[in-house]
Design a protein around this motif. Structure first.
Motif, PDB file in Angstrom:
ATOM      1  N   PRO A 143      -1.760 -16.082 -12.656  1.00  0.00           N
ATOM      2  CA  PRO A 143      -2.797 -16.110 -11.624  1.00  0.00           C
ATOM      3  C   PRO A 143      -2.237 -16.749 -10.346  1.00  0.00           C
ATOM      4  O   PRO A 143      -1.275 -17.521 -10.402  1.00  0.00           O
ATOM      5  N   ARG A 144      -2.881 -16.447  -9.208  1.00  0.00           N
ATOM      6  CA  ARG A 144      -2.371 -16.967  -7.929  1.00  0.00           C
ATOM      7  C   ARG A 144      -2.632 -18.470  -7.774  1.00  0.00           C
ATOM      8  O   ARG A 144      -1.827 -19.180  -7.192  1.00  0.00           O
ATOM      9  N   ARG A 145      -3.768 -18.950  -8.298  1.00  0.00           N
ATOM     10  CA  ARG A 145      -4.205 -20.315  -7.971  1.00  0.00           C
ATOM     11  C   ARG A 145      -3.459 -21.386  -8.776  1.00  0.00           C
ATOM     12  O   ARG A 145      -3.528 -21.431 -10.001  1.00  0.00           O
ATOM     13  N   VAL A 146      -2.732 -22.246  -8.055  1.00  0.00           N
ATOM     14  CA  VAL A 146      -1.973 -23.336  -8.683  1.00  0.00           C
ATOM     15  C   VAL A 146      -2.854 -24.585  -8.697  1.00  0.00           C
ATOM     16  O   VAL A 146      -3.435 -24.951  -7.676  1.00  0.00           O
ATOM     17  N   ILE A 147      -2.955 -25.219  -9.870  1.00  0.00           N
ATOM     18  CA  ILE A 147      -3.716 -26.471  -9.993  1.00  0.00           C
ATOM     19  C   ILE A 147      -2.715 -27.575 -10.349  1.00  0.00           C
ATOM     20  O   ILE A 147      -2.106 -27.553 -11.422  1.00  0.00           O
ATOM     21  N   ASP A 192      -4.602 -32.430  -8.270  1.00  0.00           N
ATOM     22  CA  ASP A 192      -5.901 -31.738  -8.156  1.00  0.00           C
ATOM     23  C   ASP A 192      -6.830 -32.186  -9.282  1.00  0.00           C
ATOM     24  O   ASP A 192      -8.018 -32.434  -9.066  1.00  0.00           O
ATOM     25  N   GLU A 228       2.128 -28.653 -13.118  1.00  0.00           N
ATOM     26  CA  GLU A 228       1.085 -27.782 -12.566  1.00  0.00           C
ATOM     27  C   GLU A 228       0.799 -26.654 -13.538  1.00  0.00           C
ATOM     28  O   GLU A 228       1.577 -26.408 -14.470  1.00  0.00           O
ATOM     29  N   ARG A 251      -1.757 -22.673 -13.778  1.00  0.00           N
ATOM     30  CA  ARG A 251      -2.490 -21.685 -12.978  1.00  0.00           C
ATOM     31  C   ARG A 251      -3.881 -21.479 -13.572  1.00  0.00           C
ATOM     32  O   ARG A 251      -4.037 -21.459 -14.797  1.00  0.00           O
ATOM     33  N   HIS A 252      -4.858 -21.268 -12.696  1.00  0.00           N
ATOM     34  CA  HIS A 252      -6.211 -20.938 -13.148  1.00  0.00           C
ATOM     35  C   HIS A 252      -6.576 -19.544 -12.664  1.00  0.00           C
ATOM     36  O   HIS A 252      -6.457 -19.250 -11.463  1.00  0.00           O
ATOM     37  N   ASP A 291      -8.848 -16.458 -11.456  1.00  0.00           N
ATOM     38  CA  ASP A 291     -10.148 -16.276 -10.805  1.00  0.00           C
ATOM     39  C   ASP A 291     -10.863 -15.096 -11.467  1.00  0.00           C
ATOM     40  O   ASP A 291     -10.348 -14.504 -12.421  1.00  0.00           O
ATOM     41  N   GLU A 295      -8.930 -11.971 -12.063  1.00  0.00           N
ATOM     42  CA  GLU A 295      -7.734 -12.087 -12.908  1.00  0.00           C
ATOM     43  C   GLU A 295      -8.147 -12.228 -14.377  1.00  0.00           C
ATOM     44  O   GLU A 295      -7.994 -13.266 -15.006  1.00  0.00           O
TER      45      GLU A 295
END
Ligand code: COA
Length: 324
Positions: free
Chosen positions: A16-20, A24, A44, A46-47, A49, A52
């Motif tokens: 997924p694009r979103r890095v947590i 965070d 890190e 990924r979460h 969305d 996805e």
């Protein structure tokens, strides 16, 4: 007598694009970057969305595995997932259709974090028996959707992603050949890792006990496949263990006698991606380029069920796309 083996010819991953980051998570949870790094090795994850989905990530990883192998179809698609798009029907047929492979055999395997070992072993049996000529073996999970956002013990560990391999029939002396596998389950431990029945339930894990069982189950199954192929622990060039916790990887290495430097480490960037963890770790190792075709590799995992297993294979001769 020559044997017919399944041989890995391509690998692919999708994230997924979103890095947590750990920072965070520290905003809303009573945790810290320092604790998470020291106790798990994760930096890190990924979460996913809404767009996805498990099938979307699986499709991208599978397409990349086909591209990596330089082919455009397979006879069989097995998707290891415990977070299917919906409970019914299975997600594998949708992934096959997304790839333009409608009509092939496609089914899900649910064995949580051991799912990929289960899928890889069963695909290698199908190819080895002559039942099919080739297979896509995909592992994809989006567990972060099932986590209790207030549970610091699970939220810091899990991430989403997908990984895939394309395998076709070949011989044991080709780089990428699957040479042995072992699979196990013990349902008396079913409550150790679970999403309890009932609407709105969150994922739950008894971390400490899982840690201990994971170390002994993975170490035992590694030793089983090593004995089967006649490799000594010092012969092993790559230990691809399920990426749950850096301390588990190190302990499995020390219990089996495989040097820690041989353990593939990808969890720092993605956390525990459940069924995607092993193919993503292999893809990452291939991107890093620190293994050589023909190297001796042992794959192992432990997960909910409880389930566990291992496989021995040689490192494939492939080029891959970096999913990060
Ligand atoms: N941040 C800060 N502190 C935390 C924390 C977090 N994210 N999570 C737990 N703690 C605290 C605990 O509350 C406990 O505090 P206490 O001593 O005051 O009671 C302390 O840290 C130690 O907790 P413990 O549960 O013993 O930690 P641990 O070292 O066992 O690490 C896990 C917890 C979950 C990281 C670890 O058990 C683990 O990785 N388990 C295996 C997970 C796994 O393999 N899952 C996949 C198989 S599918």
């Amino acid at each position: 007598m020559s044997t017919r083996n399944a041989v890995v010819r391509g690998l692919g991953g999708a994230l997924p694009r979103r890095v947590i980051t750990n920072e965070d998570l520290s905003v809303t949870l009573d945790t810290s970057d320092e604790w998470i790094r020291r106790r798990t090795g994760i930096v890190e994850r990924r979460h996913a969305d809404e767009s996805e989905s498990t099938s979307a990530l699986a499709t991208t990883a599978a397409r990349r595995a086909l591209d990596s192998a330089g082919v455009d179809s397979a006879d069989l698609l097995i998707l290891a997932t415990s977070t299917p798009d919906q409970i019914c029907p299975a997600t594998a047929p949708k992934v096959a259709a997304n790839l333009g492979l409608d009509g092939i055999a496609a089914y899900d395997i649910s064995a949580v974090c051991s799912g990929y070992i289960y899928a890889l072993a069963t695909a290698s049996w199908a190819i080895g028996s002559g039942a099919v000529g080739s297979a896509l073996v995909v592992g994809a999970d989006t567990f972060t959707r099932l986590l209790d956002p207030a549970d610091r013990t699970t939220s810091v560990i899990f991430g989403d992603g997908a990984g895939a391999a394309f395998l076709s029939a070949g011989s044991a002396d080709e780089p990428g050949a699957i040479l042995a596998s072992t699979l196990h389950a013990d349902g008396t431990g079913e409550t150790l890792i679970q999403v309890p029945r009932g609407a709105g339930s969150f994922f739950e894990m008894q971390g400490k006990e899982v840690f201990e069982r994971a170390v002994s189950a993975m170490s035992d199954s590694v030793n089983t496949v090593l004995a089967r192929v006649g490799w000594a622990t010092e012969d092993v060039d790559s230990l691809v263990a399920h990426q749950a916790n850096r301390r588990i990887l190190n302990t499995v290495a020390s219990v089996t006698g495989i040097p820690e430097s041989k353990a593939e480490v990808h969890l720092d960037r993605v956390g525990n991606t459940s069924a995607a963890s092993i193919p993503l770790a292999m893809t990452d190792a291939a991107v890093k380029g620190h293994r050589t075709p023909g190297d001796k590799a042992v794959l192992t995992a432990f997960g909910g069920g409880t389930t566990w297993g291992a496989a021995a294979m040689t490192w494939p001769s492939i080029s891959v796309l970096d999913p990060h």
